[in-house]
Write an enzyme that holds these catalytic residues in place. Structure first.
Site, PDB file in Angstrom:
ATOM      1  N   GLU A 236       0.863  -1.167   0.000  1.00 10.18           N
ATOM      2  CA  GLU A 236       0.000   0.000   0.000  1.00 10.18           C
ATOM      3  C   GLU A 236       0.908   1.228   0.000  1.00 10.18           C
ATOM      4  OE1 GLU A 236      -3.232   2.047   3.036  1.00 10.18           O
ATOM      5  OE2 GLU A 236      -2.873  -0.115   3.166  1.00 10.18           O
TER       6      GLU A 236
ATOM      7  N   ASP B  79      -4.525   9.337   9.562  1.00  7.25           N
ATOM      8  CA  ASP B  79      -3.144   8.918   9.798  1.00  7.25           C
ATOM      9  C   ASP B  79      -2.684   9.320  11.192  1.00  7.25           C
ATOM     10  OD1 ASP B  79      -3.069   7.960   7.225  1.00  7.25           O
ATOM     11  OD2 ASP B  79      -2.241   9.799   6.390  1.00  7.25           O
TER      12      ASP B  79
END
Length: 304
Positions: free
Chosen positions: A67, A78
């Protein structure tokens, strides 16, 4: 309404009939009763050249699909480790155009190349242009954490034209209706976020992702992968006992960060640690499912 892409002669482009690359990966692993190992790293961290070495290292040491993250200045999911890495990448001049070098690197190493990006970056690059360049580089699919199927018409059309997978996210709070919408529009797999909130390494993983995987399969998804929180081989084995793929991010990114969690580690040392962590996680994730879940009735062929 979107403008339909056309050939030089003015004829509309059709739908690609290329098989899903990530789908083929899951078919292979299901035949072996094992889950796939999907590893995340942001492109350009600690710099574009070393990041290419890092992607290759991951594949060579047990990661099945990579990824490739497109660093973004204002992420919504994140955690601090990935944010620190993304900041370093952005400061080093990472650009979306060069990320396709990473896609080619992963494909040439034998891995399945995925890109994780917030939709704003793809939109401004140009949806059709992105799909074309991604396909030409050997890409498999795009993970879009902030794009829902209801608003993804342009991407659904472009990905169909170029034979690319569409990976949408679901969470423990997703309704049955939402799960069905995602399953109906996804291609390749559905990304099940193990818990609400941002990414990061966890000391423990609760039971909610297991239930989410079962619910997502019941909603029609063929392949369901779990991400957010896995950081040890033991956790990877646990998640792999019920998921079709285990996604690991922060634990891999951490190997390339210095102890201050703000600056990059020496590349040679970082790549060595990345290789070791990839191997450790791969050993746990790739252990046969039936040796870990049969006693609890949770083997993949008995769930959902």
């Amino acid at each position: 309404m979107t403008n339909e892409a056309t050939t030089p002669s003015g004829q509309p482009l059709g739908i690609s009939h290329k098989p899903s690359k990530s789908g083929a990966m899951f078919t292979k692993f299901k035949a072996e009763n094992k889950p796939a190992f999907i590893g995340y790293l942001p492109y350009g961290f600690p710099n574009p050249e070393v990041s290419l070495d890092a992607f290759k290292t991951m594949v060579e040491h047990g990661v099945d699909a990579v990824e490739i993250g497109l660093p973004y200045s204002d992420p919504v999911m994140d955690g601090p480790v990935i944010q620190a890495a993304a900041s370093i990448a952005l400061n080093n001049g990472e650009t979306i155009k060069r990320v396709f070098e990473a896609v080619e690197t992963v494909a040439n190493a034998g891995g399945v190349p995925l890109i994780m990006s917030y939709w704003n970056l793809v939109y401004h690059y140009g949806v059709e242009r992105f799909a074309r360049d991604f396909e030409n580089a050997g890409g498999a699919g795009l993970i879009t954490p902030d794009l829902i199927p209801d608003e993804a018409g342009e991407w659904i059309e472009a990905s169909d034209r170029h034979g690319l997978d569409r990976i949408f996210l679901v969470s423990p709070d997703s309704s049955t209706e939402r799960l069905e919408t995602v399953a109906r529009n996804a291609r390749g797999f559905v990304y099940a976020a193990a818990r609400m909130g941002v990414t990061g390494e966890r000391a423990t993983i609760d039971a909610s992702p297991e239930l989410l995987v079962e619910r997502t399969r019941q909603a029609g998804a063929e392949n369901v992968c779990v991400g957010i929180g896995v950081s040890t081989a033991e956790q990877g084995a646990k998640v792999g006992s019920y998921a079709d793929g285990v996604i690991v991010g922060s634990a891999l990114v951490h190997t390339l960060l210095a102890d201050d969690n703000k600056t990059a580690r020496d590349p040679k040392e970082g790549l060595k640690l990345l290789a070791a962590k990839s191997e450790e996680l791969a050993e746990g994730i790739h252990s046969p499912v039936n040796t870990r879940c049969a006693s609890r009735g949770l083997c993949r062929d008995t769930v959902g």
